[in-house]
Scaffold this motif. Sequence first.
Motif, PDB file in Angstrom:
ATOM      1  N   THR A 125       0.799  -1.220   0.000  1.00  0.00           N
ATOM      2  CA  THR A 125       0.000   0.000   0.000  1.00  0.00           C
ATOM      3  C   THR A 125       0.831   1.269   0.000  1.00  0.00           C
ATOM      4  O   THR A 125       0.293   2.361  -0.189  1.00  0.00           O
ATOM      5  CB  THR A 125      -0.915   0.029   1.237  1.00  0.00           C
ATOM      6  OG1 THR A 125      -0.109  -0.027   2.420  1.00  0.00           O
ATOM      7  CG2 THR A 125      -1.877  -1.152   1.234  1.00  0.00           C
ATOM      8  N   ARG A 134       1.272   0.901  -6.422  1.00  0.00           N
ATOM      9  CA  ARG A 134       0.728   1.857  -7.389  1.00  0.00           C
ATOM     10  C   ARG A 134       1.847   2.565  -8.150  1.00  0.00           C
ATOM     11  O   ARG A 134       1.798   2.685  -9.380  1.00  0.00           O
ATOM     12  CB  ARG A 134      -0.159   2.880  -6.679  1.00  0.00           C
ATOM     13  CG  ARG A 134      -0.790   3.884  -7.629  1.00  0.00           C
ATOM     14  CD  ARG A 134      -1.699   4.863  -6.903  1.00  0.00           C
ATOM     15  NE  ARG A 134      -2.231   5.861  -7.823  1.00  0.00           N
ATOM     16  CZ  ARG A 134      -3.304   5.668  -8.580  1.00  0.00           C
ATOM     17  NH1 ARG A 134      -3.960   4.532  -8.521  1.00  0.00           N
ATOM     18  NH2 ARG A 134      -3.726   6.613  -9.400  1.00  0.00           N
ATOM     19  N   GLN A 146      -7.127   1.927  -8.433  1.00  0.00           N
ATOM     20  CA  GLN A 146      -7.106   1.337  -7.106  1.00  0.00           C
ATOM     21  C   GLN A 146      -8.518   1.365  -6.536  1.00  0.00           C
ATOM     22  O   GLN A 146      -9.253   2.333  -6.736  1.00  0.00           O
ATOM     23  CB  GLN A 146      -6.128   2.054  -6.191  1.00  0.00           C
ATOM     24  CG  GLN A 146      -6.355   3.539  -6.047  1.00  0.00           C
ATOM     25  CD  GLN A 146      -5.314   4.180  -5.162  1.00  0.00           C
ATOM     26  OE1 GLN A 146      -4.595   3.505  -4.436  1.00  0.00           O
ATOM     27  NE2 GLN A 146      -5.218   5.499  -5.198  1.00  0.00           N
TER      28      GLN A 146
END
Length: 226
Positions: A125, A134, A146
């Motif tokens: 994360t 990401r 996401q």
Amino acid sequence: MTIEPMLTEETPANALVARVLQEAGIEMVFGISGGHTGRIVSGLSQYQNSVRTVLVREESLGGVMAEVYGRLTRRPVCCLGRVVGARQWAPRTIEAHLSSSPMLLLTDFSDAPRFALHAPYQQATGDWGSWDARRAFSGVTKHVMQAHDPIAAVQATQLAIKHALAGQPGPVAVLYSHDSLAGSVAPDSQPMLYPTRHYLPSPPRQPRPGRSRWPRRLCWLRRSRS
């Protein structure tokens, strides 16, 4: 104007993600069930006659198969797996990005709700003590979606398919959190969900029979060649 909702009854988010793949005409899913993505595999069991799920020996093989399929058919195909193994998709994702091959990467954050700041092992994360999936995927894909809640899980999947096909095709990644695939969506949930066909780009226009395919400004070139 009539508004056509996607749902008429409350449905688990993982089943809706599988339904989106089926509605988009995706025929193949390559990968390994792991982490939170195992819920998507469970949802795909309802569509075995239209979406074939292929178990691969390792994630990198799924990336190769998906990229080749997309390059040959110009249609998106899915790679599925836990984010730790999904890092092995990178070489084929780069290849898909450079060759404009449509590709859908479905993976998770491998997060542990309420323990994000305790650095759970393999969490992606970007919180303290974990790597940022990401940012990692953004360097090799067209877009990174996401999802942190059930509605976003469905919409992110629909948008990912749209962007994998629209304009210059290419790979698009979707990162699902634990809560996004563990919950359900009701017909009156906000924002409202709509059928996947509204997200799909229109097919390219074909020339009308008997009409020259040469632009008017190039007709002189055609006459000179003949």
